[in-house]
Design an enzyme around this catalytic site. Structure first.
Site, PDB file in Angstrom:
ATOM      1  N   GLU A 185     -30.055   4.984  -9.939  1.00 22.76           N
ATOM      2  CA  GLU A 185     -29.117   5.903  -9.256  1.00 22.76           C
ATOM      3  C   GLU A 185     -28.709   7.051 -10.007  1.00 22.76           C
ATOM      4  O   GLU A 185     -28.494   8.247  -9.594  1.00 22.76           O
ATOM      5  CB  GLU A 185     -27.885   4.901  -9.101  1.00 22.76           C
ATOM      6  CG  GLU A 185     -28.364   4.002  -7.747  1.00 22.76           C
ATOM      7  CD  GLU A 185     -27.209   2.714  -7.912  1.00 22.76           C
ATOM      8  OE1 GLU A 185     -25.960   2.913  -8.457  1.00 22.76           O
ATOM      9  OE2 GLU A 185     -27.535   1.874  -7.178  1.00 22.76           O
ATOM     10  N   TYR A 187     -20.084  -1.525 -11.614  1.00 22.02           N
ATOM     11  CA  TYR A 187     -21.015  -2.608 -11.514  1.00 22.02           C
ATOM     12  C   TYR A 187     -20.352  -3.694 -12.353  1.00 22.02           C
ATOM     13  O   TYR A 187     -20.744  -5.028 -11.982  1.00 22.02           O
ATOM     14  CB  TYR A 187     -22.490  -2.156 -12.314  1.00 22.02           C
ATOM     15  CG  TYR A 187     -23.290  -1.586 -11.218  1.00 22.02           C
ATOM     16  CD1 TYR A 187     -23.988  -2.403 -10.492  1.00 22.02           C
ATOM     17  CD2 TYR A 187     -23.228  -0.334 -11.052  1.00 22.02           C
ATOM     18  CE1 TYR A 187     -25.052  -1.830  -9.682  1.00 22.02           C
ATOM     19  CE2 TYR A 187     -24.201   0.272  -9.997  1.00 22.02           C
ATOM     20  CZ  TYR A 187     -24.975  -0.597  -9.429  1.00 22.02           C
ATOM     21  OH  TYR A 187     -25.688   0.023  -8.082  1.00 22.02           O
TER      22      TYR A 187
END
Length: 404
Positions: A135, A95
Site C-alpha cells: 500500500e 494495522y
C-alpha cells in the site's frame, strides 16, 4: 520469516477457522467499532449489517492460514485488497489496531492456548507488513503521477445526466482546477460522503464509466431504493437526490486491479448485468478511442429498456465499428419492448448464448454485475473450459466466492 513452529500451529487452526471464521470476524468488528467508532468513517456499515464484510474477512484469514507456508501465493489478493485500502485511506497505524482486536476475537470465540495466540500474532505481523509495503508503494504512485494525489481531493459536479430510470452519471472535475490522474479502464474511485444527519462519513467505491484521457472523471450510479425488508443505498440515494451540478465531492485517486489488458489481440468479451456495465463501458471506450484492432462482444442483461443504461450509445458504436457486436437479454421486458423486439433474448444470459454468438472459447472474458449474474457467468465459463487466465471479474463490495 515465520518459524516452522509458528507455521505448524497456524496450519493446525485451519479446521477451527473453517467452522468459526465468520463468528470470529463478526466479533472482531464488534470490538473494533466499540473501541474505535471513528473507524466507521472508513468501513461500509451496510456491508457490516448484511454480514458481507465479516464473511469476506473470514475468507481472507482462512486463505492466509491455508497458505501460511507460501504466503507469496496470496500476493494477488494482497494487491487487490491493497487497492481498496489505498482508496479508502487505510494507513500503517490502523494495522496494530486491527491486529489487537482480531487476536482478542479469536480468544473470545475459541479460547485457544496462549501459544496459538502467539503464533497468530507473529503471522499477523508478517501479513500486515506485506499489506503496508504494497500500500505504501500504491500511495506513492498515486501521488507521484501527473495530476495525482495521495489521499483525497475535492471535485465538483460539472454535469449530471440520467442514463436510465435507475442510473445517473456524474461528471467530476477538480475544484483546484489542476490536472487529473489518468487511470486504467476498469478502475474505480472512492467517494467520501458527508450526508446531512449522519454522524459518520460514508465511503463508497464507484467504477469510472468512461475511457481515460478526458479532463473529467465520470461515474454512473444506480439508485438503490431498497424494499420493505432491506434499506436503500444511503450514498447512492444521497448522490441522486441531494447532489447536483456545482456540488463538491471528496474523492480518492483511481484504484483497482480489474483492468483491461490492452496488449491482448484475442477477442474481447464483455459481460455485464445491470450497473455492472460501468467498468466494461470504460473498457469498450478505451478499445474504440485507441483504435485497438480486436473483436469485441458486449453482452448485457437488464430488467428491460427502462433500466438499461447506455444502450443507445452502445448501439451507435456497433453501427460505426464493424468489430463490435452486442447481445441484449431482458429478464422482464416492458410491453413496449415486447412490441419493438429491441433486445435479443427474453430471460438471462446463458452458456448457450455465449456459444451461439462466439466462434470459440478462446477470448478474454471480463464480467461484472449482481452476485447471481456473476456466479452464473463464472459457472458458464467453467463449463465451457475457458482458460482461467482469460477470466477476469469485479465484485462490487467485499470479495466473495463465485464457486457454487
Amino acid at each position: 520469516m515465520l518459524s516452522q513452529q509458528t507455521i505448524d500451529i497456524i496450519k493446525s487452526t485451519v479446521p477451527v477457522l473453517e467452522v468459526h471464521g465468520t463468528e470470529i470476524t463478526s466479533r472482531f468488528y464488534h470490538l473494533l467499532f466499540t473501541n474505535h467508532p471513528e473507524l466507521k468513517n472508513v468501513f461500509n456499515q451496510t456491508n457490516q449489517r448484511k454480514g458481507r464484510q465479516p464473511e469476506a474477512l473470514a475468507n481472507a484469514v482462512y486463505a492466509a492460514a491455508v497458505n501460511i507456508e507460501k504466503l507469496e501465493s496470496i500476493i494477488p489478493v494482497v494487491i487487490q485488497i491493497g487497492h481498496k485500502h489505498r482508496s479508502l485511506g487505510v494507513k500503517p497505524e490502523h494495522y496494530p489496531i486491527v491486529g489487537q482486536f482480531l487476536l482478542q476475537a479469536i480468544k473470545d470465540v475459541v479460547n485457544p492456548p496462549e501459544e496459538v495466540i502467539a503464533a497468530w500474532a507473529e503471522a499477523y505481523g508478517v501479513i500486515a507488513d506485506a499489506f503496508i509495503s504494497v500500500e505504501a508503494d500504491m500511495y506513492n504512485k498515486a501521488e507521484e503521477q501527473e495530476g495525482g494525489w495521495k489521499d483525497t481531493r475535492k471535485f465538483k459536479v460539472i454535469k449530471k445526466e440520467k442514463e436510465s430510470s435507475v442510473i445517473t452519471s456524474f461528471y467530476l472535475q477538480p475544484v483546484d482546477g489542476g490536472k487529473i490522474a489518468s487511470y486504467k479502464a476498469g478502475q474505480y474511485i472512492s467517494i467520501t460522503a458527508s450526508i446531512p444527519g449522519e454522524q459518520y462519513t460514508h465511503m463508497r467505491q464507484y467504477s469510472l464509466s468512461d475511457a481515460p484521457g478526458n479532463d473529467y472523471y465520470r461515474i454512473s450510479v444506480k439508485k438503490e431504493s431498497g424494499t420493505d425488508t432491506t434499506p436503500g443505498g444511503m450514498v447512492s440515494n444521497y448522490l441522486h437526490e441531494q447532489v447536483s451540478v456545482g456540488s463538491e465531492l471528496t474523492i480518492s485517486a483511481p484504484a483497482g486491479d480489474f483492468t483491461l489488458d490492452e496488449s491482448s489481440t484475442k477477442p474481447l468479451v464483455l459481460l455485464s448485468g445491470g450497473v455492472g456495465i460501468t467498468p466494461l463501458l470504460s473498457m469498450l471506450n478505451t478499445v474504440i478511442n485507441k483504435g485497438i484492432k480486436r473483436e469485441v462482444y458486449f453482452f448485457h442483461g437488464a430488467l428491460n429498456s427502462e433500466t438499461h443504461a447506455f444502450n443507445g450509445y452502445i448501439q451507435d458504436v456497433v453501427k460505426e465499428h464493424s468489430n463490435v457486436k452486442s447481445f441484449i437479454a431482458y429478464s422482464n421486458p416492458t410491453s413496449s419492448d415486447l412490441q419493438s423486439k429491441n433486445y435479443d433474448k427474453e430471460g438471462f444470459i446463458t452458456l448457450e448464448d455465449l456459444q451461439n454468438v462466439l466462434s470459440s472459447n478462446v477470448a478474454d472474458f471480463y464480467f461484472c454485475g449482481p452476485t447471481p449474474f456473476m456466479k452464473s457467468m463464472y459457472k458458464a465459463l467453467g463449463e465451457w473450459k475457458v482458460d482461467p487466465s482469460s477470466i477476469h471479474y469485479e465484485i462490487f463490495g467485499p470479495a466473495e466466492s463465485l464457486a457454487e
